[in-house]
Design a protein around this motif. Structure first.
Motif, short mmCIF file in Angstrom:
data_model
loop_
_atom_site.label_atom_id
_atom_site.label_comp_id
_atom_site.label_asym_id
_atom_site.label_seq_id
_atom_site.Cartn_x
_atom_site.Cartn_y
_atom_site.Cartn_z
N GLY A 365 0.81 -1.21 0.00
CA GLY A 365 0.00 0.00 0.00
C GLY A 365 0.84 1.25 0.00
N GLU A 366 1.97 1.21 -0.74
CA GLU A 366 2.93 2.30 -0.65
C GLU A 366 2.37 3.64 -1.09
OE1 GLU A 366 6.25 1.96 -3.32
OE2 GLU A 366 5.16 0.62 -4.65
N HIS A 367 1.37 3.66 -1.97
CA HIS A 367 0.82 4.92 -2.44
C HIS A 367 -0.59 5.17 -1.88
CE1 HIS A 367 4.22 5.19 -5.13
NE2 HIS A 367 3.95 3.99 -5.58
N HIS A 368 -0.91 4.48 -0.79
CA HIS A 368 -2.25 4.60 -0.22
C HIS A 368 -2.51 6.03 0.26
CE1 HIS A 368 -5.90 3.47 1.92
NE2 HIS A 368 -5.43 4.09 2.99
N ALA A 369 -1.52 6.65 0.92
CA ALA A 369 -1.72 8.00 1.45
C ALA A 369 -2.00 8.99 0.34
CB ALA A 369 -0.49 8.43 2.25
N LEU A 370 -1.30 8.85 -0.77
CA LEU A 370 -1.52 9.75 -1.90
C LEU A 370 -2.91 9.57 -2.48
CD1 LEU A 370 -0.41 11.86 -3.87
CD2 LEU A 370 0.57 9.99 -5.21
N ALA A 371 -3.33 8.32 -2.67
CA ALA A 371 -4.66 8.06 -3.20
C ALA A 371 -5.75 8.60 -2.28
CB ALA A 371 -4.84 6.56 -3.43
N GLU A 372 -5.55 8.41 -0.97
CA GLU A 372 -6.53 8.90 -0.01
C GLU A 372 -6.60 10.43 -0.02
OE1 GLU A 372 -8.78 7.28 1.99
OE2 GLU A 372 -8.20 5.61 0.68
N ALA A 373 -5.46 11.08 -0.16
CA ALA A 373 -5.45 12.54 -0.20
C ALA A 373 -6.19 13.06 -1.42
CB ALA A 373 -4.01 13.05 -0.19
N VAL A 374 -5.96 12.45 -2.56
CA VAL A 374 -6.65 12.87 -3.78
C VAL A 374 -8.15 12.65 -3.64
CG1 VAL A 374 -6.91 12.44 -6.26
CG2 VAL A 374 -4.63 12.45 -5.23
N ALA A 375 -8.54 11.48 -3.17
CA ALA A 375 -9.97 11.16 -3.04
C ALA A 375 -10.65 12.04 -2.02
CB ALA A 375 -10.14 9.70 -2.67
N GLY A 376 -9.92 12.44 -0.97
CA GLY A 376 -10.55 13.19 0.12
C GLY A 376 -10.64 14.68 -0.09
N HIS A 377 -10.05 15.19 -1.17
CA HIS A 377 -10.04 16.63 -1.39
C HIS A 377 -11.17 17.12 -2.30
CE1 HIS A 377 -6.29 17.19 0.74
NE2 HIS A 377 -6.37 18.48 0.50
N GLY A 378 -12.07 16.28 -2.64
CA GLY A 378 -13.19 16.76 -3.45
C GLY A 378 -13.51 15.82 -4.58
N ARG A 379 -14.45 16.26 -5.39
CA ARG A 379 -14.86 15.48 -6.55
C ARG A 379 -14.16 16.03 -7.79
NH1 ARG A 379 -21.30 14.02 -5.88
NH2 ARG A 379 -21.12 13.04 -3.81
N TRP A 380 -13.75 15.11 -8.63
CA TRP A 380 -12.93 15.48 -9.78
C TRP A 380 -13.61 15.19 -11.11
CZ3 TRP A 380 -9.34 18.29 -7.70
CH2 TRP A 380 -8.83 17.96 -6.45
N ALA A 381 -14.90 14.90 -11.10
CA ALA A 381 -15.60 14.46 -12.31
C ALA A 381 -15.56 15.49 -13.43
CB ALA A 381 -17.06 14.11 -11.99
N ARG A 382 -15.42 16.77 -13.09
CA ARG A 382 -15.40 17.81 -14.11
C ARG A 382 -13.98 18.23 -14.51
NH1 ARG A 382 -20.42 20.15 -14.77
NH2 ARG A 382 -21.98 19.61 -13.19
N HIS A 383 -12.98 17.53 -14.00
CA HIS A 383 -11.59 17.90 -14.25
C HIS A 383 -10.97 17.09 -15.39
CE1 HIS A 383 -12.05 19.93 -10.43
NE2 HIS A 383 -10.80 20.38 -10.49
#
Length: 424
Positions: A365-383
């Motif tokens: 799970g070496e990149h788990h923190a990065l994935a969680e940070a991206v997911a937790g900062h908002g919705r990206w559907a329009r990006h």
């Protein structure tokens, strides 16, 4: 470069120049010949390649030749035994080449049902392979060696129908590569570049600045294959870490990934004044001319190089800027190596937000923190998203962005470099 290798590539360059000169001097003659062929009743065009049919045959009998280690070993044994002069086209160590070929086999088999996609990828590959000195005759030798290796690996259960499916697959890919090489005759097979700067930012990471001897065309977000004269036939791909500059200077971020390879040559054994070779720029992780979405950039490790180039490109545009959010992940504070650049961009441009994620840690799970940070900062559907870094980060993160929660980011708006065999 050794004298034999220099002479060989000089001969190939002259050969290409002569072919290009003939094309440029006689376009009318070619058109007249083509028209005469049509009037004389040329044979009807071939039917489109039925990749799906060959895919079924190959997949149904794949257990006979997988895992591919033995097949690839037999292939190179046969090719170098029958055509020993081809050995000089390859690096001394064949380990990377074997892994690269295995990735190509899997890509072909998994995507053969979509010939247009395969043709597009292999057209670009053919352009890139000019730097290796590959010619159509070499492909014919490769085909013969592959057939011999398939029979030897599969044993008595192998038959003609299976072999022909593999041959048709290979010939379809090779035809696209030849078209790509022919279309690139107007550019050098490779560019010579002088190292103008070499900064060791960490014991295992160097930032290189190089200046090509001729104009080097590329776009921010692309990558290039790099070769050192210390290992003249070994190439590794690195992201270009800057947008095109008026002085033509390029920047690469190179992390040491092993001993005896290209990364060690570039990190530990390269100095200003040395000459490197560059293959043509590749990759589609570039900014659209007319940006219709705000940007999400996610980078880990030396994946920051591509993100840095994209942000420089965005900053240089004179039109109204889209907002951009950069997530920059590292395992430990000591892994930060280019901290001034993102901080400077953030200070200068109010449209940019930067989130550093520290503590990714090695392991499954070496990149788990990065994935969680991206997911937790908002919705990206329009990006519009750009993801760069090691495949162990890129693949899972792209899957997470496009899988949800609803509304998910459409896969067509997520861009990243090819995952197999990418050296970061």
């Amino acid at each position: 470069m050794n004298p034999v290798n220099d002479s060989y590539h000089s001969l190939l360059a002259r050969h290409d120049a002569m072919r290009l000169r003939r094309q440029l001097l006689s376009p009318g003659a070619r058109q007249a010949a083509e028209g005469a062929g049509e009037r004389a009743g040329s044979p009807p065009p071939e039917r489109p390649y039925d990749g799906a049919a060959d895919q079924r045959v190959i997949v149904d009998h794949l257990e006979l030749v997988t895992p591919f280690g033995d097949l690839i070993g037999h292939l190179y044994d046969a090719m170098f035994a029958h055509w020993p002069y081809l050995r000089r086209l390859f690096p001394d160590s064949m380990e990377f080449q074997r892994r690269h070929l295995e990735g190509i086999f899997w890509y072909l088999i998994e995507n053969l049902h979509d010939p247009d996609e395969v043709a597009s990828v292999f057209t670009r590959l053919g352009r890139d392979h000019r730097k290796l000195g590959v010619r159509p005759a070499h492909y014919r030798a490769f085909e013969a060696a592959l057939c011999e290796a398939l029979r030897r690996t599969a044993g008595p259960r192998w038959n003609e129908a299976m072999e022909q499916a593999w041959v048709r697959m290979l010939r379809f890919a090779v035809a696209a590569m030849v078209r790509g090489a022919e279309a690139a005759l107007g550019e050098p097979p490779a560019w010579q570049a002088t190292v103008t700067g070499h900064e060791l930012r960490r014991p295992d990471l160097a930032v290189l600045r190089v200046r090509p001897h001729e104009p080097y065309p590329y776009r921010a977000g692309q990558f290039a294959a790099v070769a050192s004269p210390l290992l003249p036939q070994a190439w590794r791909q690195y992201s270009l870490a800057c947008a095109p500059r008026p002085d033509g200077e390029l920047e690469f971020h190179v992390r040491l990934t092993g001993r005896g390879g290209v990364s060690e040559a570039l990190v530990a054994r390269t100095r200003p004044g040395d000459t490197l070779r560059l293959g043509p720029a590749s990759g589609t992780m570039t900014l659209d001319d007319d940006l219709a979405h705000d940007l999400l950039l996610v980078a880990s490790g030396t994946g920051w190089a591509a993100a840095k180039a994209l942000l420089q490109d965005l900053a240089a545009r004179r039109s109204t800027h889209r907002a951009a959010h950069l997530f920059l992940g590292v395992r430990h504070p000591s892994a930060l190596y280019d901290t001034e650049a993102p901080d400077e961009l953030r200070r200068r441009y109010p449209w940019l937000k930067v989130t550093q994620v520290i503590g990714e840690g090695p392991g499954p799970g070496e990149h788990h923190a990065l994935a969680e940070a991206v997911a937790g900062h908002g919705r990206w559907a329009r990006h519009l998203a750009y993801v760069s870094g090691p495949p162990s980060m890129v693949g899972p993160l792209v899957a997470r962005l496009t899988a949800g929660p609803s509304p998910a980011l459409p896969a067509a708006r997520v861009r990243h470099d090819p995952l197999p065999d990418r050296a970061q």
